[in-house]
Design a protein around this motif. Structure first.
Motif, PDB file in Angstrom:
ATOM      1  N   GLU A 195    -124.850  61.550 -59.721  1.00 19.04           N
ATOM      2  CA  GLU A 195    -125.874  62.714 -59.477  1.00 19.04           C
ATOM      3  C   GLU A 195    -125.314  62.590 -57.374  1.00 19.04           C
ATOM      4  O   GLU A 195    -125.404  63.328 -57.283  1.00 19.04           O
ATOM      5  N   LEU A 196    -124.404  61.401 -57.198  1.00 20.09           N
ATOM      6  CA  LEU A 196    -124.053  61.491 -56.019  1.00 20.09           C
ATOM      7  C   LEU A 196    -122.475  62.211 -56.128  1.00 20.09           C
ATOM      8  O   LEU A 196    -122.044  62.547 -54.887  1.00 20.09           O
ATOM      9  N   LYS A 197    -121.786  61.423 -57.061  1.00 18.89           N
ATOM     10  CA  LYS A 197    -120.536  62.202 -57.288  1.00 18.89           C
ATOM     11  C   LYS A 197    -120.643  63.750 -57.389  1.00 18.89           C
ATOM     12  O   LYS A 197    -119.933  64.203 -56.950  1.00 18.89           O
ATOM     13  N   VAL A 198    -121.682  64.762 -58.070  1.00 19.60           N
ATOM     14  CA  VAL A 198    -121.674  65.973 -57.530  1.00 19.60           C
ATOM     15  C   VAL A 198    -122.207  66.332 -56.480  1.00 19.60           C
ATOM     16  O   VAL A 198    -121.728  67.623 -56.136  1.00 19.60           O
ATOM     17  N   LYS A 199    -122.749  65.695 -55.367  1.00 14.78           N
ATOM     18  CA  LYS A 199    -123.818  66.247 -54.538  1.00 14.78           C
ATOM     19  C   LYS A 199    -122.759  66.070 -53.569  1.00 14.78           C
ATOM     20  O   LYS A 199    -122.388  66.453 -52.419  1.00 14.78           O
ATOM     21  N   LYS A 200    -121.289  64.806 -53.654  1.00 15.75           N
ATOM     22  CA  LYS A 200    -120.156  65.264 -52.450  1.00 15.75           C
ATOM     23  C   LYS A 200    -118.910  66.314 -53.251  1.00 15.75           C
ATOM     24  O   LYS A 200    -118.467  66.678 -52.131  1.00 15.75           O
ATOM     25  N   LEU A 201    -118.823  66.853 -54.575  1.00 16.20           N
ATOM     26  CA  LEU A 201    -118.004  67.499 -54.699  1.00 16.20           C
ATOM     27  C   LEU A 201    -118.709  68.927 -53.826  1.00 16.20           C
ATOM     28  O   LEU A 201    -117.856  69.979 -53.639  1.00 16.20           O
ATOM     29  N   MET A 202    -120.127  69.609 -53.825  1.00 10.25           N
ATOM     30  CA  MET A 202    -120.382  70.325 -53.378  1.00 10.25           C
ATOM     31  C   MET A 202    -120.807  70.341 -52.128  1.00 10.25           C
ATOM     32  O   MET A 202    -120.103  71.068 -51.224  1.00 10.25           O
ATOM     33  N   GLN A 203    -121.440  69.069 -51.439  1.00  9.55           N
ATOM     34  CA  GLN A 203    -120.667  68.595 -49.691  1.00  9.55           C
ATOM     35  C   GLN A 203    -119.377  69.062 -49.661  1.00  9.55           C
ATOM     36  O   GLN A 203    -119.265  70.072 -47.943  1.00  9.55           O
ATOM     37  N   GLN A 204    -118.173  69.320 -50.558  1.00  6.29           N
ATOM     38  CA  GLN A 204    -116.544  69.098 -50.257  1.00  6.29           C
ATOM     39  C   GLN A 204    -116.606  71.050 -50.493  1.00  6.29           C
ATOM     40  O   GLN A 204    -115.369  70.815 -50.306  1.00  6.29           O
ATOM     41  N   ASP A 205    -117.460  71.156 -50.691  1.00  7.91           N
ATOM     42  CA  ASP A 205    -116.838  72.581 -51.539  1.00  7.91           C
ATOM     43  C   ASP A 205    -116.419  73.027 -52.718  1.00  7.91           C
ATOM     44  O   ASP A 205    -115.072  73.814 -52.590  1.00  7.91           O
ATOM     45  N   ASN A 206    -115.908  72.063 -53.710  1.00  9.85           N
ATOM     46  CA  ASN A 206    -114.894  72.065 -55.140  1.00  9.85           C
ATOM     47  C   ASN A 206    -115.684  72.740 -55.492  1.00  9.85           C
ATOM     48  O   ASN A 206    -116.281  72.273 -56.629  1.00  9.85           O
ATOM     49  N   GLN A 207    -115.616  73.637 -55.125  1.00 15.36           N
ATOM     50  CA  GLN A 207    -116.233  74.993 -56.074  1.00 15.36           C
ATOM     51  C   GLN A 207    -115.827  74.803 -57.821  1.00 15.36           C
ATOM     52  O   GLN A 207    -116.153  74.880 -59.101  1.00 15.36           O
ATOM     53  N   GLN A 208    -114.659  74.291 -58.250  1.00 19.14           N
ATOM     54  CA  GLN A 208    -113.326  74.376 -59.171  1.00 19.14           C
ATOM     55  C   GLN A 208    -114.169  73.699 -59.932  1.00 19.14           C
ATOM     56  O   GLN A 208    -114.451  73.666 -61.437  1.00 19.14           O
ATOM     57  N   GLN A 209    -114.803  72.041 -59.473  1.00 21.96           N
ATOM     58  CA  GLN A 209    -114.655  71.254 -60.645  1.00 21.96           C
ATOM     59  C   GLN A 209    -116.648  71.823 -60.509  1.00 21.96           C
ATOM     60  O   GLN A 209    -116.920  71.763 -61.540  1.00 21.96           O
ATOM     61  N   ILE A 210    -117.010  72.436 -59.846  1.00 16.64           N
ATOM     62  CA  ILE A 210    -118.796  72.131 -59.985  1.00 16.64           C
ATOM     63  C   ILE A 210    -118.155  73.387 -61.078  1.00 16.64           C
ATOM     64  O   ILE A 210    -119.687  73.360 -62.165  1.00 16.64           O
ATOM     65  N   LYS A 211    -117.970  74.313 -61.174  1.00 16.91           N
ATOM     66  CA  LYS A 211    -117.726  75.555 -62.255  1.00 16.91           C
ATOM     67  C   LYS A 211    -117.382  74.871 -63.721  1.00 16.91           C
ATOM     68  O   LYS A 211    -117.816  74.810 -64.576  1.00 16.91           O
ATOM     69  N   LYS A 212    -116.062  73.701 -63.954  1.00 18.22           N
ATOM     70  CA  LYS A 212    -116.255  73.160 -65.102  1.00 18.22           C
ATOM     71  C   LYS A 212    -117.578  71.648 -65.171  1.00 18.22           C
ATOM     72  O   LYS A 212    -117.150  72.482 -66.814  1.00 18.22           O
ATOM     73  N   ILE A 213    -118.045  71.653 -63.888  1.00 16.46           N
ATOM     74  CA  ILE A 213    -119.034  71.183 -64.879  1.00 16.46           C
ATOM     75  C   ILE A 213    -120.461  71.978 -65.952  1.00 16.46           C
ATOM     76  O   ILE A 213    -120.711  71.457 -66.486  1.00 16.46           O
ATOM     77  N   MET A 214    -120.189  72.997 -64.984  1.00 13.66           N
ATOM     78  CA  MET A 214    -121.382  74.071 -65.729  1.00 13.66           C
ATOM     79  C   MET A 214    -121.050  74.584 -67.462  1.00 13.66           C
ATOM     80  O   MET A 214    -121.589  74.772 -68.392  1.00 13.66           O
TER      81      MET A 214
END
Length: 462
Positions: A195-214
């Motif tokens: 949970e902390l890991k993905v929220k840090k990705l959100m905070q960094q606006d790392n859209q590529q990693q977020i899309k990969k998770i989805m």
């Protein structure tokens, strides 16, 4: 072939023939294999089930395993007690009774093991789905993706004086932000909280990693044949709104108007089969997180088998009358000890009384062997003594734990703090080791006891 084996044992190894070890082992191993296979078939994980895991057949199968054990014991004891070299005064070799008890113990252990075999089969089946590392990877994907699914995060009412913002990783967000959404947790996870890991990705606006998770999450949906009215792209567009993450669509995690937990929730336009995935992977995660079989389950099986072996051995070397009187006397003793403990308001009376009773019975039994006054009630005492052997070390352990638990040492560090003495902590840490050690102690002490029982048989009845 079976008759040839029995005839060979009768001539060359009469002890093995008399204990009926060959048919008992064959039947015991066969039943254990059957119950293991039943457990393996019952260990199927259903990813399409949106309800919490319900193990409806286990109770029936466990009951059936107990019934099979009882029938096994009845048949085996009938054949086993037909011939009794000990009671017929045949000359027995040294340690013959000890060997016979070990055989009885092995048969009893095998026969009370059916439930354990069933439970082992279930857990083995669950673990065959994915390796530990693969399970951890998939659980992490589900945990991170769950932040973008309605987790029921708390939003204060309009008239409330509660804070309207929260701080995450040094940055302030509105309480209605997805940053405040709770993620799914599993008992097995990586070094970093997903949970902390993905929220840090959100905070960094790392859209590529977020899309990969989805996309990885949707790959799990597809693999398990689940349905949804979303695509990864739609999901991302509906929920991702950097930098504050307050403009998003609520995504359901169950079947529309039902949240998958058995009660009605809010209606969602878009849903993901999240509960189905969570329940399936929780089952696999829990299996990998816990031992294949808990120590407590193994210990219960071992001690139960040990208790049955003592009953059978006691009946073998004494009589049914002695056994029956011993059972009644044992029960009356416990009632008497309980009454005295209540009247005296002493929590330590029963353990001390039990230790004194065991020592007194042992002394009496040895005195009967060394005297010429006859057996008297020593057969009854022998049965109670056999049942009580396994309680000696646990009682001593309990008394030591009680003693050290009342001995606190003060540690002064910004105030006065109580902590248990090292002896208490050591005893607590080695509880499981101690219980296994007690079984070894009983096995070794029985070597001494069986030799005394052999001598006792030569004592006159009166």
């Amino acid at each position: 072939m079976f008759n040839k084996i029995q005839n060979y044992l009768l001539i060359n190894h009469p002890l093995l023939w008399n204990t009926k070890i060959v048919p008992a082992l064959v039947a015991g191993v066969l039943f254990n294999i059957i119950f293991f296979l039943l457990g393996y078939s019952e260990g199927t994980v259903y990813f399409k089930d949106n309800d919490y895991y319900y193990d409806g057949n286990s109770a029936s199968i466990i009951f059936f395993s107990v019934l099979i054990s009882i029938l096994f014991f009845v048949v085996w004891i009938v054949y086993y007690t037909r011939n009794n070299a000990y009671k017929s005064f045949y000359q027995l070799q040294k340690f013959a009774l000890y060997k016979e008890w070990l055989i009885i113990l092995a048969i009893c252990m095998l026969n009370v093991n059916y439930t354990l075999s069933y439970l082992t089969g279930k857990e083995v089946r669950v673990r065959t789905y994915f390796s530990y590392e693969e399970t951890k990877k998939r659980c992490e994907t589900i945990s991170m993706a769950s932040v973008f699914i309605d987790g029921g995060h708390y939003t204060p009412s309009a008239n409330s004086n509660e804070p309207r913002t929260l701080v995450f990783n040094g940055q302030e967000y509105p309480v209605g932000s997805l940053i405040n959404n709770s993620g799914q947790t599993f008992r097995i996870s990586g070094n970093e909280n997903p949970e902390l890991k993905v929220k840090k990705l959100m905070q960094q606006d790392n859209q590529q990693q977020i899309k990969k998770i989805m996309r990885d999450y949707f790959a799990l949906i597809k693999e398990h044949g689940l349905n949804t009215n979303l695509t990864p792209e739609q999901w991302f567009d509906m929920t991702y709104s950097h930098p504050h993450f307050i403009d998003y669509e609520l995504i359901g995690k169950g079947n529309g108007n039902n949240d998958g937990l058995g009660y009605t929730a809010r209606s969602y336009t878009y849903n993901l089969p999240h509960n189905a995935l969570v329940n399936g992977y929780q089952r696999i995660s829990n299996s990998w997180f816990s031992p294949l079989i808990e120590d407590s389950t193994i210990l219960f099986t071992l001690y139960f088998g040990l208790a049955i072996s003592m009953l059978v051995f006691g009946y073998k070397v004494t009589t049914g009358r002695n056994l029956l009187i011993a059972v009644i006397s044992f029960g009356l003793l416990w009632i008497l000890f309980g009454i005295i403990a209540v009247l005296s308001s002493s929590g330590k009376f029963i353990p001390y009384a039990c230790l004194i009773l065991v020592v007194a019975m042992m002394a009496y039994f040895l005195s009967v062997i060394n005297s010429n006054e006859g057996k008297r009630v020593s057969g009854i005492v022998l049965n109670i003594l056999l049942w009580s052997l396994g309680a000696v070390l646990p009682i001593i352990y309990g008394l030591l734990m009680d003693y050290y638990s009342n001995t606190d040492q003060g540690i002064r560090d910004s105030g006065y703090i109580y902590s248990k003495v090292p002896q208490y902590e050591w005893l607590l840490e080695h509880l499981s080791d101690f219980t296994f050690l007690n079984i070894l102690f009983i096995a070794l002490f029985m070597l001494y006891m069986t030799e005394n029982v052999r001598k006792w048989k030569g004592t006159a009845e009166s």
